[in-house]
Design a protein around this motif. Structure first.
Motif, PDB file in Angstrom:
ATOM      1  N   MET A 118       0.834  -1.179   0.000  1.00  0.00           N
ATOM      2  CA  MET A 118       0.000   0.000   0.000  1.00  0.00           C
ATOM      3  C   MET A 118       0.877   1.240   0.000  1.00  0.00           C
ATOM      4  O   MET A 118       1.819   1.333   0.750  1.00  0.00           O
ATOM      5  N   ASP A 119       0.598   2.195  -0.896  1.00  0.00           N
ATOM      6  CA  ASP A 119       1.338   3.443  -0.908  1.00  0.00           C
ATOM      7  C   ASP A 119       0.837   4.323   0.223  1.00  0.00           C
ATOM      8  O   ASP A 119      -0.354   4.577   0.342  1.00  0.00           O
ATOM      9  N   SER A 120       1.767   4.785   1.022  1.00  0.00           N
ATOM     10  CA  SER A 120       1.385   5.638   2.138  1.00  0.00           C
ATOM     11  C   SER A 120       1.351   7.082   1.676  1.00  0.00           C
ATOM     12  O   SER A 120       2.284   7.564   1.059  1.00  0.00           O
ATOM     13  N   GLN A 121       0.259   7.760   1.960  1.00  0.00           N
ATOM     14  CA  GLN A 121       0.100   9.146   1.569  1.00  0.00           C
ATOM     15  C   GLN A 121       0.397  10.052   2.759  1.00  0.00           C
ATOM     16  O   GLN A 121       0.341   9.632   3.907  1.00  0.00           O
ATOM     17  N   SER A 122       0.681  11.297   2.464  1.00  0.00           N
ATOM     18  CA  SER A 122       0.971  12.287   3.490  1.00  0.00           C
ATOM     19  C   SER A 122      -0.325  12.925   4.001  1.00  0.00           C
ATOM     20  O   SER A 122      -1.296  13.062   3.258  1.00  0.00           O
ATOM     21  N   ILE A 123      -0.311  13.329   5.246  1.00  0.00           N
ATOM     22  CA  ILE A 123      -1.447  14.080   5.806  1.00  0.00           C
ATOM     23  C   ILE A 123      -1.674  15.341   4.983  1.00  0.00           C
ATOM     24  O   ILE A 123      -2.797  15.783   4.801  1.00  0.00           O
ATOM     25  N   ARG A 124      -0.607  15.899   4.439  1.00  0.00           N
ATOM     26  CA  ARG A 124      -0.725  17.119   3.628  1.00  0.00           C
ATOM     27  C   ARG A 124      -1.591  16.887   2.381  1.00  0.00           C
ATOM     28  O   ARG A 124      -2.134  17.823   1.812  1.00  0.00           O
ATOM     29  N   ASP A 125      -1.727  15.613   1.948  1.00  0.00           N
ATOM     30  CA  ASP A 125      -2.559  15.293   0.781  1.00  0.00           C
ATOM     31  C   ASP A 125      -4.055  15.411   1.074  1.00  0.00           C
ATOM     32  O   ASP A 125      -4.865  15.394   0.160  1.00  0.00           O
ATOM     33  N   LEU A 126      -4.415  15.482   2.345  1.00  0.00           N
ATOM     34  CA  LEU A 126      -5.832  15.553   2.712  1.00  0.00           C
ATOM     35  C   LEU A 126      -6.405  16.925   2.398  1.00  0.00           C
ATOM     36  O   LEU A 126      -5.804  17.951   2.687  1.00  0.00           O
ATOM     37  N   GLU A 127      -7.570  16.930   1.825  1.00  0.00           N
ATOM     38  CA  GLU A 127      -8.321  18.151   1.558  1.00  0.00           C
ATOM     39  C   GLU A 127      -9.772  17.859   1.883  1.00  0.00           C
ATOM     40  O   GLU A 127     -10.176  16.703   1.962  1.00  0.00           O
ATOM     41  N   SER A 128     -10.556  18.910   2.011  1.00  0.00           N
ATOM     42  CA  SER A 128     -11.952  18.691   2.380  1.00  0.00           C
ATOM     43  C   SER A 128     -12.703  17.900   1.314  1.00  0.00           C
ATOM     44  O   SER A 128     -13.654  17.203   1.625  1.00  0.00           O
ATOM     45  N   GLU A 129     -12.287  17.966   0.049  1.00  0.00           N
ATOM     46  CA  GLU A 129     -12.961  17.207  -0.994  1.00  0.00           C
ATOM     47  C   GLU A 129     -12.476  15.761  -1.050  1.00  0.00           C
ATOM     48  O   GLU A 129     -13.109  14.901  -1.623  1.00  0.00           O
ATOM     49  N   LYS A 130     -11.306  15.479  -0.495  1.00  0.00           N
ATOM     50  CA  LYS A 130     -10.691  14.160  -0.620  1.00  0.00           C
ATOM     51  C   LYS A 130     -10.885  13.372   0.664  1.00  0.00           C
ATOM     52  O   LYS A 130     -10.214  13.613   1.656  1.00  0.00           O
ATOM     53  N   LYS A 131     -11.782  12.413   0.648  1.00  0.00           N
ATOM     54  CA  LYS A 131     -12.093  11.650   1.851  1.00  0.00           C
ATOM     55  C   LYS A 131     -11.534  10.238   1.802  1.00  0.00           C
ATOM     56  O   LYS A 131     -11.633   9.494   2.746  1.00  0.00           O
ATOM     57  N   ILE A 132     -10.967   9.841   0.648  1.00  0.00           N
ATOM     58  CA  ILE A 132     -10.333   8.532   0.537  1.00  0.00           C
ATOM     59  C   ILE A 132      -8.840   8.761   0.719  1.00  0.00           C
ATOM     60  O   ILE A 132      -8.213   9.466  -0.058  1.00  0.00           O
ATOM     61  N   TRP A 133      -8.292   8.178   1.750  1.00  0.00           N
ATOM     62  CA  TRP A 133      -6.901   8.418   2.106  1.00  0.00           C
ATOM     63  C   TRP A 133      -6.343   7.144   2.687  1.00  0.00           C
ATOM     64  O   TRP A 133      -7.024   6.414   3.400  1.00  0.00           O
ATOM     65  N   SER A 134      -5.092   6.872   2.395  1.00  0.00           N
ATOM     66  CA  SER A 134      -4.452   5.684   2.931  1.00  0.00           C
ATOM     67  C   SER A 134      -3.046   6.068   3.366  1.00  0.00           C
ATOM     68  O   SER A 134      -2.201   6.356   2.529  1.00  0.00           O
ATOM     69  N   GLY A 135      -2.831   6.114   4.647  1.00  0.00           N
ATOM     70  CA  GLY A 135      -1.521   6.482   5.138  1.00  0.00           C
ATOM     71  C   GLY A 135      -1.316   6.018   6.562  1.00  0.00           C
ATOM     72  O   GLY A 135      -2.266   5.749   7.284  1.00  0.00           O
ATOM     73  N   GLN A 136      -0.046   5.888   6.921  1.00  0.00           N
ATOM     74  CA  GLN A 136       0.280   5.520   8.290  1.00  0.00           C
ATOM     75  C   GLN A 136       0.491   6.796   9.084  1.00  0.00           C
ATOM     76  O   GLN A 136       1.108   7.745   8.601  1.00  0.00           O
ATOM     77  N   CYS A 137      -0.011   6.803  10.315  1.00  0.00           N
ATOM     78  CA  CYS A 137       0.164   7.977  11.161  1.00  0.00           C
ATOM     79  C   CYS A 137       0.320   7.546  12.617  1.00  0.00           C
ATOM     80  O   CYS A 137      -0.202   6.522  13.039  1.00  0.00           O
ATOM     81  N   ARG A 138       1.058   8.357  13.346  1.00  0.00           N
ATOM     82  CA  ARG A 138       1.276   8.117  14.772  1.00  0.00           C
ATOM     83  C   ARG A 138       0.334   8.998  15.568  1.00  0.00           C
ATOM     84  O   ARG A 138       0.130  10.163  15.231  1.00  0.00           O
ATOM     85  N   VAL A 139      -0.243   8.441  16.620  1.00  0.00           N
ATOM     86  CA  VAL A 139      -1.036   9.245  17.545  1.00  0.00           C
ATOM     87  C   VAL A 139      -0.057   9.942  18.480  1.00  0.00           C
ATOM     88  O   VAL A 139       0.593   9.310  19.307  1.00  0.00           O
ATOM     89  N   SER A 140       0.072  11.239  18.305  1.00  0.00           N
ATOM     90  CA  SER A 140       1.011  12.024  19.095  1.00  0.00           C
ATOM     91  C   SER A 140       0.426  12.406  20.454  1.00  0.00           C
ATOM     92  O   SER A 140       1.108  12.344  21.466  1.00  0.00           O
ATOM     93  N   ARG A 141      -0.830  12.805  20.457  1.00  0.00           N
ATOM     94  CA  ARG A 141      -1.508  13.226  21.692  1.00  0.00           C
ATOM     95  C   ARG A 141      -2.958  12.774  21.677  1.00  0.00           C
ATOM     96  O   ARG A 141      -3.594  12.717  20.633  1.00  0.00           O
ATOM     97  N   ILE A 142      -3.482  12.490  22.871  1.00  0.00           N
ATOM     98  CA  ILE A 142      -4.909  12.173  23.057  1.00  0.00           C
ATOM     99  C   ILE A 142      -5.399  12.943  24.278  1.00  0.00           C
ATOM    100  O   ILE A 142      -4.715  12.963  25.304  1.00  0.00           O
ATOM    101  N   TRP A 143      -6.554  13.586  24.175  1.00  0.00           N
ATOM    102  CA  TRP A 143      -7.160  14.242  25.337  1.00  0.00           C
ATOM    103  C   TRP A 143      -8.667  14.358  25.129  1.00  0.00           C
ATOM    104  O   TRP A 143      -9.160  14.227  24.021  1.00  0.00           O
ATOM    105  N   LEU A 144      -9.370  14.549  26.209  1.00  0.00           N
ATOM    106  CA  LEU A 144     -10.821  14.746  26.141  1.00  0.00           C
ATOM    107  C   LEU A 144     -11.133  16.229  26.024  1.00  0.00           C
ATOM    108  O   LEU A 144     -10.620  17.040  26.800  1.00  0.00           O
ATOM    109  N   GLY A 145     -11.997  16.570  25.078  1.00  0.00           N
ATOM    110  CA  GLY A 145     -12.524  17.925  24.975  1.00  0.00           C
ATOM    111  C   GLY A 145     -13.739  18.018  25.876  1.00  0.00           C
ATOM    112  O   GLY A 145     -14.701  17.273  25.701  1.00  0.00           O
ATOM    113  N   VAL A 146     -13.690  18.902  26.875  1.00  0.00           N
ATOM    114  CA  VAL A 146     -14.726  18.979  27.906  1.00  0.00           C
ATOM    115  C   VAL A 146     -15.248  20.407  27.995  1.00  0.00           C
ATOM    116  O   VAL A 146     -14.474  21.362  27.938  1.00  0.00           O
ATOM    117  N   ASN A 147     -16.553  20.556  28.144  1.00  0.00           N
ATOM    118  CA  ASN A 147     -17.148  21.863  28.395  1.00  0.00           C
ATOM    119  C   ASN A 147     -16.749  22.282  29.811  1.00  0.00           C
ATOM    120  O   ASN A 147     -17.101  21.599  30.781  1.00  0.00           O
TER     121      ASN A 147
END
Length: 170
Positions: A1-30
């Motif tokens: 599988m060819d890995s694509q860059s996050i930079r290739d993502l656009e609002s019109e392009k919803k088909i994407w195939s790439g490897q990515c690392r989860v750098s941070r996780i947090w809860l969004g809270v009111n």
């Protein structure tokens, strides 16, 4: 599988195939109600590009057990939009939103994908950001003074504020 860059993502392009690392996780809270609004992630690709992800409350439990900080994944079938928000944690104007059809597959460690991305600014550069409220910034400094809490009330909410004086450390 060819890995694509996050930079290739656009609002019109919803088909994407790439490897990515989860750098941070947090809860969004009111902050006024303590209600969980979404689970937030920052993803990084091998070129150091990053993107903000939001997972809606109804899907948090499904993905929270699958996603771990610093692990690498292939993520498919998501929505991508411009953030449209006044504040965001990174400079990328796009936001990934997970849906019921989003899939997450962990892949073996890929050392070429960085864990974090930092943009260091000196004190004068930070001063130049005063009033620029798009990207949230962390600062290192020494607290010099603070005011007493001031409470203001509008028709919809109560706000408590404190004024802080911070001396930035070069």
């Amino acid at each position: 599988m060819d890995s694509q860059s996050i930079r290739d993502l656009e609002s019109e392009k919803k088909i994407w195939s790439g490897q990515c690392r989860v750098s941070r996780i947090w809860l969004g809270v009111n902050v006024h109600t303590d209600k969980v609004l979404h689970l937030d992630l920052i993803l990084m690709d091998s070129k150091g590009n990053d993107i903000w992800v939001q997972i809606p409350p109804v899907l948090i439990e499904n993905f929270k057990k699958l996603l771990k900080e610093n692990h690498v994944y292939i993520i498919k079938n998501f929505d991508i939009n411009t953030t449209g928000l006044k504040y965001r944690p990174i400079g990328n104007p796009y936001l990934i939103q997970f849906s019921r059809t989003t899939t997450v597959h962990r892949v073996p460690e890929v050392p070429a994908i960085p864990t974090f991305k930092f943009s260091f600014l000196n004190a004068s550069q930070m001063a130049g950001k005063l009033g620029h409220v798009v990207i949230l910034s962390d600062v290192v400094g020494q607290l010099r003074t603070h005011s007493d809490a001031i409470t203001t009330t509008s028709l919809t909410r109560k706000t408590i504020r404190k004024e802080l004086t911070l001396q930035l450390i070069e």
